[in-house]
Design an enzyme around this catalytic site. Structure first.
Site, short mmCIF file in Angstrom:
data_model
loop_
_atom_site.label_atom_id
_atom_site.label_comp_id
_atom_site.label_asym_id
_atom_site.label_seq_id
_atom_site.Cartn_x
_atom_site.Cartn_y
_atom_site.Cartn_z
N ASP A 115 3.95 -0.92 5.86
CA ASP A 115 5.03 -1.51 5.06
C ASP A 115 5.89 -0.43 4.40
OD1 ASP A 115 3.01 -0.92 3.20
OD2 ASP A 115 3.49 -2.64 1.93
N GLY A 135 -8.90 -5.55 -7.83
CA GLY A 135 -9.13 -4.21 -7.30
C GLY A 135 -9.85 -4.23 -5.97
N GLU A 155 5.66 -2.70 -10.36
CA GLU A 155 4.44 -2.05 -9.87
C GLU A 155 4.70 -0.54 -9.70
OE1 GLU A 155 1.60 -4.11 -8.02
OE2 GLU A 155 0.42 -2.28 -7.80
N ASP A 198 3.14 -6.91 -0.55
CA ASP A 198 2.29 -7.70 -1.45
C ASP A 198 3.12 -8.66 -2.29
OD1 ASP A 198 0.50 -5.98 -0.40
OD2 ASP A 198 -0.08 -5.02 -2.30
N TYR A 227 -3.58 7.45 -0.34
CA TYR A 227 -2.38 6.66 -0.06
C TYR A 227 -1.15 7.56 -0.14
CZ TYR A 227 0.88 2.73 -0.52
OH TYR A 227 1.91 1.83 -0.34
P1 ADP Z 1 -5.58 -5.36 -6.31
O1 ADP Z 1 -4.10 -5.60 -6.45
O2 ADP Z 1 -5.97 -5.00 -4.92
O3 ADP Z 1 -6.41 -6.49 -6.82
P2 ADP Z 1 -5.01 -3.29 -8.20
O4 ADP Z 1 -5.79 -2.15 -8.69
O5 ADP Z 1 -3.67 -3.04 -7.59
O6 ADP Z 1 -5.94 -4.11 -7.20
O7 ADP Z 1 -4.75 -4.32 -9.39
C1 ADP Z 1 -5.81 -4.76 -10.22
C2 ADP Z 1 -5.36 -4.72 -11.67
O8 ADP Z 1 -4.39 -5.78 -11.91
C3 ADP Z 1 -6.46 -5.01 -12.64
O9 ADP Z 1 -7.20 -3.82 -12.93
C4 ADP Z 1 -5.68 -5.50 -13.86
O10 ADP Z 1 -5.11 -4.41 -14.56
C5 ADP Z 1 -4.56 -6.29 -13.22
N1 ADP Z 1 -4.94 -7.72 -13.12
C6 ADP Z 1 -5.03 -8.46 -11.99
N2 ADP Z 1 -5.44 -9.73 -12.27
C7 ADP Z 1 -5.61 -9.80 -13.60
C8 ADP Z 1 -6.03 -10.82 -14.50
N3 ADP Z 1 -6.37 -12.04 -14.08
N4 ADP Z 1 -6.07 -10.51 -15.82
C9 ADP Z 1 -5.73 -9.29 -16.26
N5 ADP Z 1 -5.34 -8.28 -15.46
C10 ADP Z 1 -5.28 -8.52 -14.15
MG MG Z 2 -2.56 -4.13 -6.19
#
Ligand code: ADP
Ligand code: MG
Length: 395
Positions: free
Chosen positions: A37, A129, A167, A179, A229
């Site tokens: 992407d 994550g 982001e 995404d 990455y």
């Molecule tokens: P992915 O997008 O693959 O799940 P990332 O590391 O990019 O992993 O994003 C995860 C982060 O997004 C979490 O550590 C948190 O900071 C934020 N996040 C996602 N969902 C929530 C939620 N329900 N409540 C609070 N923070 C969230």
């Molecule tokens: Mg993410």
């Protein structure tokens, strides 16, 4: 109301006040088209029924945020203060998880949208994550909340671009558009074929016939993912420059390079850089073939393309690692499994497998056991269900 909505609402009532509305934005799984992407290639993700819920209401001049999934106090910031923050990760780091939501609000302000404050309590059903894009889900959710509460009439493409900007500039993750795009515009029972160069997109029926898609969470944190990455992105930029120089061409992105052109430029590239480029070029072709296979209901071909994608990510792009290779190999060995691959950035997180429905239960049992024996980790395996996104049907 489901349990996640109840939790979001309960948290809202405990911390905030006002008449609430409920919102949802999905997570996503990428079926095929990995690490292309940011190379202008095609991707084929689905929006999931798993995602992030919010209970939200208007507030006077202040943003108040709480998450049922994150311990701690609410995060509170005056709109005027947010408007004066520089749009860079250092300015948002102190907000922790809330940087994603505040980042979206800051991007909306910069884009000239006029809105007031809001309070939002969130609760997610996605593993965080793990490569199912809980971050994009939270960003798109925030777009839906602000647009819904203040009647901004945001469309999905705009919402995905603002979420991507949040982001990148506020959370500091230099990802591609996939995404946010599919979390904003995906549809239940559909896969979305997206050209990340032109943003042209189309929906394909996600009908696997006698098969199901399994999502296999390795439970291995993606620690290496961010540094590797950035390294891969740099290698791809180098590959494109060297190919254009050697061929006196001006391919705009790596995925527009033809297999013939890549072969012709091969000795201008260091071996590892050539393999990165070969992944981008072949993955792009596989993605188109996979969308066509879905279109005609050819599950066997679709499955074999998943496995070919994993082999390319393992051998040419080198972003899999022990755990993803183990779970994918364990899946491929099972009766009734038509193909499997890692999904997301790699080095951990999730993989997917296409499996005959009547063989799925036994396959799940065996994959779990083999993976545990090889890695010592307990994986989690879900059946993927697609879901609607907040901007997927509105025009
Ligand atoms: P992915 O997008 O693959 O799940 P990332 O590391 O990019 O992993 O994003 C995860 C982060 O997004 C979490 O550590 C948190 O900071 C934020 N996040 C996602 N969902 C929530 C939620 N329900 N409540 C609070 N923070 C969230
Ligand atoms: Mg993410």
């Amino acid at each position: 109301m489901n349990g996640f909505e109840e939790t979001a609402l309960g948290l809202f009532e405990e911390r905030f006040s006002g008449g609430t509305e409920l919102f949802f934005a999905p997570g996503r799984v990428n079926l095929i088209g990995e690490h292309v992407d940011y190379n202008g290639g095609r991707v084929l993700p689905c929006s999931l029924s798993l995602g992030t819920y919010a209970a939200a209401a208007r507030e006077e001049g202040v943003i108040r945020l709480a998450s049922a999934d994150m311990p701690g106090e609410e995060v509170r910031l005056a709109l005027s203060e947010l408007a004066s923050l520089p749009l860079e990760p250092a300015a948002f780091a102190r907000f922790g998880w809330a940087a994603y939501a505040l980042g979206v609000a800051a991007q909306l302000i910069r884009a000239g949208y006029s809105f007031g404050g809001f309070s939002m309590a969130v609760c997610g059903s996605l593993p965080r994550g793990s490569g199912l894009s809980s971050s994009a889900s939270l960003e798109v959710l925030t777009c839906a909340v602000v647009s819904g509460l203040y009647g901004l009439g945001l469309d999905g493409v705009t919402a995905s671009k603002l979420s991507l900007a949040a982001e990148r500039e506020c959370a500091g993750v230099n990802c591609g558009i996939m995404d946010q795009f599919v979390c904003a515009l995906g549809r239940k029972d559909c896969a979305l074929l997206l050209d990340t160069h032109t943003l042209e997109h189309g929906y394909f029926p996600f009908d696997l016939g006698e098969n199901v898609l399994l999502i296999m969470n390795t439970k291995k944190p993606r620690r290496l993912a961010d540094s590797k990455y950035n390294e891969r992105r740099a290698e791809c930029e180098l590959a494109l420059r060297l190919i254009n120089e050697r061929l006196e061409a001006c391919f705009p992105s790596l995925c527009t390079v033809t297999p013939e052109a890549l072969a012709e430029a091969k000795d201008a590239l260091p071996p590892a850089v050539f393999r990165r480029a070969r992944h981008a070029v072949t993955e792009n072709a596989r993605t188109l073939a996979a969308a066509e296979a879905l279109g005609v209901g050819d599950a066997a071909l679709f499955g074999s393309l998943l496995s070919a994608s994993h082999a390319s990510l393992r051998d040419d792009y080198e972003v899999t690692g022990r755990e993803l290779d183990s779970i994918v190999r364990a899946a491929e060995e099972q009766e009734g499994v038509l193909g499997a691959r890692m999904t997301g950035a790699g080095f951990g997180g999730c993989a997917i497998a296409l499996c005959r429905k009547n063989a799925a239960r036994e396959a799940v049992r065996r994959i779990t056991a083999v993976y545990k024996a090889e890695t010592g980790l307990d994986c989690e395996i879900y059946t993927a269900e697609t879901g609607d996104s907040p901007f997927g049907r509105a025009l």
